[in-house]
Design a protein around this motif. Structure first.
Motif, PDB file in Angstrom:
ATOM      1  N   ASP A 230       0.849  -1.184   0.000  1.00  0.00           N
ATOM      2  CA  ASP A 230       0.000   0.000   0.000  1.00  0.00           C
ATOM      3  C   ASP A 230       0.897   1.252   0.000  1.00  0.00           C
ATOM      4  N   ALA A 231       0.707   2.136  -0.991  1.00  0.00           N
ATOM      5  CA  ALA A 231       1.630   3.262  -1.172  1.00  0.00           C
ATOM      6  C   ALA A 231       1.625   4.190   0.044  1.00  0.00           C
ATOM      7  N   ASP A 232       0.447   4.438   0.631  1.00  0.00           N
ATOM      8  CA  ASP A 232       0.387   5.326   1.803  1.00  0.00           C
ATOM      9  C   ASP A 232       1.163   4.712   2.973  1.00  0.00           C
ATOM     10  N   ALA A 233       1.018   3.398   3.127  1.00  0.00           N
ATOM     11  CA  ALA A 233       1.698   2.712   4.229  1.00  0.00           C
ATOM     12  C   ALA A 233       3.211   2.751   4.031  1.00  0.00           C
ATOM     13  N   MET A 235       4.864   4.902   2.424  1.00  0.00           N
ATOM     14  CA  MET A 235       5.345   6.273   2.609  1.00  0.00           C
ATOM     15  C   MET A 235       5.540   6.598   4.095  1.00  0.00           C
ATOM     16  N   VAL A 236       4.596   6.145   4.928  1.00  0.00           N
ATOM     17  CA  VAL A 236       4.737   6.372   6.376  1.00  0.00           C
ATOM     18  C   VAL A 236       6.030   5.736   6.877  1.00  0.00           C
ATOM     19  N   VAL A 237       6.240   4.483   6.478  1.00  0.00           N
ATOM     20  CA  VAL A 237       7.417   3.755   6.961  1.00  0.00           C
ATOM     21  C   VAL A 237       8.703   4.420   6.460  1.00  0.00           C
ATOM     22  N   GLU A 238       8.696   4.821   5.189  1.00  0.00           N
ATOM     23  CA  GLU A 238       9.911   5.459   4.655  1.00  0.00           C
ATOM     24  C   GLU A 238      10.186   6.784   5.368  1.00  0.00           C
ATOM     25  N   GLY A 408       1.103   6.513  11.461  1.00  0.00           N
ATOM     26  CA  GLY A 408       0.272   5.374  11.088  1.00  0.00           C
ATOM     27  C   GLY A 408      -1.146   5.781  10.782  1.00  0.00           C
ATOM     28  N   PHE A 409      -1.923   4.806  10.363  1.00  0.00           N
ATOM     29  CA  PHE A 409      -3.329   5.059  10.032  1.00  0.00           C
ATOM     30  C   PHE A 409      -4.084   3.744   9.959  1.00  0.00           C
ATOM     31  N   VAL A 410      -5.382   3.889   9.852  1.00  0.00           N
ATOM     32  CA  VAL A 410      -6.270   2.757   9.598  1.00  0.00           C
ATOM     33  C   VAL A 410      -7.015   3.064   8.309  1.00  0.00           C
ATOM     34  N   LYS A 411      -7.031   2.106   7.403  1.00  0.00           N
ATOM     35  CA  LYS A 411      -7.730   2.308   6.123  1.00  0.00           C
ATOM     36  C   LYS A 411      -8.698   1.150   5.949  1.00  0.00           C
ATOM     37  N   LEU A 412      -9.893   1.460   5.523  1.00  0.00           N
ATOM     38  CA  LEU A 412     -10.898   0.402   5.344  1.00  0.00           C
ATOM     39  C   LEU A 412     -11.514   0.533   3.954  1.00  0.00           C
TER      40      LEU A 412
END
Ligand SMILES: Cc1cc2nc3c(=O)[nH]c(=O)nc-3n(C[C@H](O)[C@H](O)[C@H](O)COP(=O)(O)OP(=O)(O)OC[C@H]3O[C@@H](n4cnc5c(N)ncnc54)[C@H](O)[C@@H]3O)c2cc1C
Length: 480
Positions: A230-233, A235-238, A408-412
């Protein structure tokens, strides 16, 4: 279809093999597991279990680093041996006032893996499974040779796993140029670690060693780390990696890794060089399917050597099944185990559901973790799935604030119109535990309305999941 009491022979004692053995034994078959390198397989002895054990230490280190923000003053280290990074040539490294004792960490990792392997051996023995130590191979579709014996089988399961891919020009020497299976024999933490490859394994080790105190450079051939996630995820980690001082080199392909007098030099395509004390190569896996007599028996391999299987683990030869990494289906212990169980249920005539890869929950154990299940953002954005999505940043969650988590985030994702939960992404500490709620919803075909009406504890990170579901609830006039 073979009968329950026919003999089953399994090549490979990893999760694909031993979980299958337990099912076949439970159903009354005579089962033999042939394994060359230790029960539990690479999963238990060198890959999954050791890496997660190392990460248990690195995660604790991250908690210690964050302790001052929560009002904890960590006392001075006796002897004043406080350093800002790993100690070259030494065994102990520290950040601030916490220190990592590398030999103890590695000894713990190896002891835990051995203990886990012994547990697997004990369990198999208790269930009456015969084990043979040694390499096995097929001598025809229904015959296995191992340890000088020829064994006639009603069904055979191939579960021989996979091995680290070797990059030509960057052959591991086990001292400075390493694959992940060689890390735990090092006498020290690598002071300056260059990780080549930014897929799941590379990202996990880069994250862990950064937290333990190594200066890490991550060489990624793609624009960003974790290119398949997941690109958003990703990006957070990077962002977290960079903020914590990691050097991330995007669009950089390693062409060669060589030893220098006291370290390594990595030459990138284009000629640029990167120097460090050690280099860890995480450039994929190759299937362990050579020399097994598979093609001679009529089993079809793909162009990379992976065994071709269908969704009930059948190969192209009747009575020969395959499970786990040697099939390349989805290289996870949980998938290997399920493929192995399904093979046994199928061959022994039990009711069986073909494996559903779109229901597999998976986690990348970086800090923060990325856990996913179900459809992907790519599928939603490309229109391949007619779905709506919501993303809630962790920073708005009360529990996260209390704990000092901000990344972080939650995506549904939910089906447009019906609100059926199709999947989700959680980026958070212990996301691996939080994803179960979404997994349950996906597996049991729950709607966002049902998820939203479920109690979550206040305050809790899982509260963000029910909140996300609420955001996707119907206006009765129809979902967006
Ligand atoms: C660093 C790392 C971390 C990982 N972390 C996770 C994780 O957190 N969660 C997760 O789900 N997955 C994880 N995985 C993936 C997981 O380890 C694999 O998917 C899993 O090991 C596959 O199981 P398997 O049974 O197919 O093979 P293996 O575990 O590789 O076992 C195969 C066994 O077969 C033996 N064998 C090979 N050839 C023969 C032969 N001819 N005769 C007899 N025996 C033979 C091997 O020696 C080995 O013991 C990780 C992988 C890596 C590399």
């Amino acid at each position: 279809m073979s009968q329950p009491h026919e003999r089953i022979v399994i090549l490979g004692g990893g999760p694909g093999g031993y979980e299958a053995a337990l099912v076949a034994a439970q159903l009354g078959s005579q089962v033999t597991v042939v394994d060359s390198d230790g029960l539990g397989g690479a999963c238990v002895l060198t890959d999954c279990v050791p890496s997660k054990t190392l990460i248990a230490t690195s995660t604790t280190m991250s908690v210690v680093h964050g302790a001052p923000d929560l009002g904890i003053r960590v006392g001075a280290v006796p002897g004043g041996a406080v350093r800002g990074g790993a100690a070259p040539g030494g065994t102990v490294s520290g950040r601030g006032q916490a220190q990592v004792d590398a030999p103890r960490v590695y000894a713990r990792v190896k002891a835990l893996a051995q203990a886990q392997s012994a547990d697997v051996a004990k369990r198999l023995a208790a269930e009456g499974v015969e084990t043979i130590t040694g390499r096995g191979a097929l001598a025809g579709p229904d015959t296995v040779v191992a340890d000088g014996q020829r064994i006639q089988a009603g069904a055979v399961l191939i579960a021989t796993g996979a091995m680290p891919r070797v990059l030509p020009g960057a052959e591991p020497d086990g001292e400075r140029i390493l694959n992940w299976r060689q890390l735990y024999d090092l006498p020290e933490l690598p002071p300056e670690l260059i990780v080549v490859g930014s897929g799941v394994t590379g990202a996990e080790f880069a994250s862990a060693y950064q937290a333990l105190g190594s200066q890490v450079t991550l060489v990624s051939s793609r624009e960003r780390v974790l290119p398949h996630e997941d690109a958003d995820a990703a990006m957070v980690v990077e962002d977290v990696f960079r903020r914590r001082g990691m050097t991330v080199l995007g669009r950089s392909r390693a062409a060669e890794v060589k030893r220098t007098r006291d370290g390594v030099v990595v030459t990138l395509e284009g000629g640029r060089t990167v120097r460090g004390s050690h280099c860890l190569l995480t450039v994929g896996m190759v299937p362990a399917t050579r020399g097994l007599g598979l093609e001679e028996a009529g089993v079809t391999l793909d162009s990379l050597g992976f065994v071709e299987v269908d969704r009930v683990s059948r190969t192209t030869v009747r009575g020969v099944y395959a499970a786990g990494d040697c099939t390349g289906v989805m290289m996870l212990a949980s998938v290997a185990a399920m493929q192995g169980r399904i093979a046994m249920w199928h061959t022994l005539g039990e009711a069986v559901k073909p494996i559903r890869l779109d229901h597999v929950a998976a986690t990348i154990f970086t800090d923060p973790e990325i856990a996913t299940v179900g459809v992907t953002a790519n599928a939603v954005e490309s229109g391949a799935e007619d779905a709506v999505a919501v993303k809630l940043p962790l920073a708005t969650n009360a529990r996260a604030k209390m704990q000092g988590f901000r990344d972080g985030f939650v995506k549904l994702f939910a089906r447009r119109g019906t609100g059926l939960v199709l999947g989700g992404v959680v980026v958070a500490p212990r996301a691996s535990e939080l994803i179960l709620g979404v997994s349950l919803a996906v597996e049991q075909s729950l709607t966002v309305d049902q998820m939203a009406q479920t109690f979550a504890v206040y305050p809790s990170l899982s509260g963000s999941l029910t909140e996300a579901a609420r955001r996707l609830m119907l206006p009765a006039s129809g979902r967006r």
